[in-house]
Design a protein around this motif. Structure first.
Motif, PDB file in Angstrom:
ATOM      1  N   ASP A 123      29.187 -23.122 -60.514  1.00 44.65           N
ATOM      2  CA  ASP A 123      30.133 -23.614 -59.538  1.00 44.65           C
ATOM      3  C   ASP A 123      30.701 -22.392 -58.920  1.00 44.65           C
ATOM      4  OD1 ASP A 123      29.585 -26.089 -59.897  1.00 44.65           O
ATOM      5  OD2 ASP A 123      31.362 -26.367 -60.981  1.00 44.65           O
ATOM      6  N   ASN A 174      30.082 -21.043 -55.084  1.00 45.64           N
ATOM      7  CA  ASN A 174      31.447 -20.621 -54.342  1.00 45.64           C
ATOM      8  C   ASN A 174      31.378 -19.332 -53.739  1.00 45.64           C
ATOM      9  OD1 ASN A 174      32.089 -23.529 -54.496  1.00 45.64           O
ATOM     10  ND2 ASN A 174      33.446 -23.120 -56.222  1.00 45.64           N
ATOM     11  N   GLU A 184      31.082 -17.745 -50.160  1.00 47.09           N
ATOM     12  CA  GLU A 184      32.420 -16.745 -49.622  1.00 47.09           C
ATOM     13  C   GLU A 184      32.006 -15.296 -49.096  1.00 47.09           C
ATOM     14  OE1 GLU A 184      35.233 -17.744 -48.806  1.00 47.09           O
ATOM     15  OE2 GLU A 184      35.023 -19.954 -49.467  1.00 47.09           O
TER      16      GLU A 184
END
Length: 727
Positions: free
Chosen positions: A492, A496, A500
């Motif tokens: 995860d 993420n 980003e």
């Protein structure tokens, strides 16, 4: 003349009992024990002496010459080597002293007997009994004096033996030794000392009477305490003898009743015929035989079979509770006891009840053995028989233990030792038959106790090992759960963070490309070089981020294949074209070899191209200038087989085995020559496996490498992709 008969016939009866005891000891000696043999010889020589003495008085009654019997009565001195051998063998069945005493004393007294029978050197003849007149030869007194010293030596050794033995042996020998001491002391006085010092001597043959206490006490020890392990055999012979006496009595009664009417000869024939008809012509004979067989079955225990079956079973049972239950059942079956309890050592050092049958109320309430009993067993390391302890009663401690065993209704306690450690205690109640524990029982228990202790130790270790395995399994399960959670968190996080990072990175790449192309205005030569470095570095970083994102999706089972039909030949040629300019700068020759029958295939075109690009990038990177790089593809049993080969630096087998691991660089030094993150090959393997295929490498140092992968038919790809997605 009646006086001679009163003395002689009892001696004949005594001799019969002694010879009978000797026969029993010889016939029933399963271990071929030298102890049994030496006591049997003692019985034979003592019986022979009593027989000679009894015959002397019986034959003296009608005035016959008894000189040959008086000379033969010196056979009684042969009890000395037999007694000494018994004492030495009882201490140690391999006793050297017993063998030496036998080699020396038996020949000596046999020679004395031969000299007595054949010459006048010991007995001169004209032997008179009442009154006794000693007409001894010149060797008689020296030989009697030597015999006295040997008897005193035997008595001394008997006293030593009685003080040395303990436990079941002491109880068994108590009466036997007392009887032997009476015989030895009385015989020494009558046959040895009085003929030497008395002016009116007593007939030495009368010392045969003193063998009666020895026979009686020995018979009691045999029947009550199973001396020499011949109890039942002895009982059987006694029963047969009593039965024979019954029929003789029947014959005598019949003879006395009919003799006045039919005469002596006819009365004998009629009486014998009637007794014979009653015994052989009716069911009486069969009834007696069945009765003896039933008594035999009640008393006999096939210890070898029980021991063999028990050892076989306990050596194969690893579950502790199952093993203990079997031990309890085995003890009940083999010995026929009222109750059985098995105590095992607890963590606090006490011995607590673990299994039992018909457990006494006090034991059930306390659940542990008395400390005094445990200390006694640790000290003696032997089977404890309550009856034996009651016969001794020497210490206050033993009195307490006797009372405790009575309270818990235990007749025997068997320690279970393993490597000098008391693992547990097995207590047994009384036998249902009411019989005491015999030497065979003790031998059976001692042998079985050793095997039980080993089996309990093995089962305990197995139980502890299983508990450790269960504990380790729980730890591994917890670690797996934690690892899965950590892996998910990592995935995860990477997903993420990749998103980003990719958003600003796309802006950097886009603006640097605009500046590089001159859309935002002309740049100087240095500025153009700087912008180009920014753009290439951004593209490189984007590839790394995309690889990490793809890898995290695959590990999380979130990546799906976008299956489509396409021409693999076009895909491979297009992929190779992307590296043509770079290859030309370094003089690397590129080649393509694709089979003509390779038409449309079904796969995820983007991901297959990603695999091809990764393999081609590595091939170009690790091939020196002026080398060669090629790509090939063809049909195979596994579907489509594609390969990328080069003439680069190559790898060793050990390096090949580690090649597809994530983040692995074969050259991990800070000054390594070749760049890379180590994700390309790992990601390529994941993509190929996601299609249901496989990827491998063939390489030799200095000769280059060949990377091959397969793409199976679409059904396999869809199925495998769906399975991975379900995971």
């Amino acid at each position: 003349m009646r006086q001679f008969d009163l003395i002689g016939y009892p001696l004949l009866i005594i001799s019969v009992f002694e010879i009978l005891l000797g026969i029993v000891l010889i016939r029933h000696n399963p271990r071929n024990s030298p102890v049994n043999r030496s006591v049997a010889l003692f019985s034979f020589f003592s019986g022979a002496f009593a027989l000679m003495s009894g015959l002397m008085y019986v034959l003296a009654s009608p005035g016959r010459d008894i000189t040959p019997l008086a000379r033969a009565s010196w056979i009684g001195w042969l009890v000395i080597p037999a007694a000494l051998q018994f004492i030495f063998y009882f201490r140690d069945e391999q006793s050297r002293a017993a063998r030496i005493s036998g080699y020396v004393l038996y020949p000596f007294w046999i020679i004395v007997l031969c000299v007595s029978v054949s010459t006048n050197l010991i007995e001169t003849g004209n032997y008179a009994l009442l009154p006794f007149i000693d007409r001894s030869g010149p060797l008689a007194k020296p030989l009697r004096l030597l015999g006295i010293f040997q008897l005193l030596w035997a008595m001394f050794e008997l006293f030593r033996l009685r003080g040395q033995v303990s436990g079941i042996k002491r109880v068994q020998l108590n009466y036997f030794i007392h009887g032997m001491l009476i015989f030895a002391v009385g015989g020494t006085l009558i046959a040895g000392i009085l003929p030497l010092i008395s002016g009116d001597p007593i007939d030495p043959s009368l010392s045969a009477y003193l063998s009666l206490p020895w026979v009686a006490l020995s018979a009691y020890a045999v029947s009550r305490h199973r001396l020499f392990g011949i109890g039942f055999f002895f009982f059987r012979m006694v029963k047969v003898g009593l039965l024979s006496s019954l029929f003789i009595a029947m014959y005598l009664v019949l003879y006395a009743l009919i003799e006045p009417f039919l005469g002596s000869t006819t009365a004998v024939l009629v009486s014998l015929s009637f007794v014979g008809l009653a015994f052989f012509g009716t069911r009486m004979n069969r009834g007696v035989e069945l009765w003896l067989q039933s008594r035999d079955a009640e008393h006999r225990q096939d210890y070898h079979k029980v021991l063999r079956d028990s050892i076989k079973a306990i050596s194969t049972i690893l579950d502790l509770d199952e093993l203990l239950a079997f031990i309890i059942a085995s003890m009940r079956k083999s010995l026929g006891v009222e109750n059985v309890c098995l105590f095992l050592r607890a963590g606090d050092g006490s011995y607590r009840l673990r299994q039992g049958f018909d457990v006494h109320e006090r034991v059930a309430q306390s659940w542990s053995l008395a400390k005094d009993l445990v200390l006694w067993l640790k000290r003696t390391k032997a089977v404890l028989i309550r009856e034996e302890l009651e016969a001794e009663r020497r210490e206050k401690e033993s009195a307490f233990i006797i009372g405790y065993l009575r309270d818990v209704d235990a007749a025997a306690a068997i320690p279970l030792f393993f490597k000098d450690q008391l693992l547990g205690v097995l207590t047994l109640g009384r036998k249902i038959s009411g019989e005491p524990y015999s030497p065979n029982d003790i031998d059976h228990l001692e042998v079985l106790a050793g095997h039980i202790a080993v089996a309990i130790e093995n089962a305990t270790l197995y139980e502890q090992m299983e508990e450790k395995v269960r504990e380790r399994t729980r730890e591994l399960e917890e670690a797996r759960t934690f690892a899965e959670a950590a892996n998910k968190a990592k995935t995860d996080f990477l997903s993420n963070m990749s998103h980003e990072l990719r958003t600003p990175l796309n802006s950097i790449i886009g603006f640097s490309e605009v500046m590089k192309d001159g859309t935002a205005g002309q740049l100087t030569e240095d500025q153009e070089a700087y912008v180009k470095d920014i753009w290439e570095s951004g593209k490189h970083l984007l590839r790394i981020i995309n690889n990490i994102l793809d890898l995290s999706k695959i590990d999380a089972g979130m990546m799906e294949l976008d299956l489509d039909d396409f021409y693999l030949k076009e895909l491979l040629e297009g992929s190779l074209a992307l590296f043509r300019e770079k290859a030309q700068r370094r003089g690397i020759t590129l080649s393509v070899e694709i089979s003509e029958d390779l038409d449309l295939i079904t796969a995820d075109k983007t991901k297959v191209k990603q695999v091809a690009l990764n393999l081609l990038a590595n091939a170009i990177k690790f091939t020196p200038d002026n080398g060669s790089v090629g790509i090939s593809a063809s049909r195979s049993d596994a579907g489509v087989l594609a390969s990328v080969w080069d003439t680069g630096i190559g790898m060793s087998p050990g390096e090949c085995s580690k090649l597809f691991q994530p983040f692995l660089q074969l050259d991990n030094t800070l000054t390594r020559k070749y760049e890379g993150t180590g994700l390309g090959l790992h990601l390529s393997r994941k993509i190929v496996e996601l299609h249901g295929g496989r990827i491998w490498v063939e390489s030799e140092p200095g000769k280059g490498s060949r990377f091959s992968f397969t793409i199976p038919p679409p059904a396999g790809a869809r199925q495998h992709g769906q399975d991975r997605h379900d995971l």
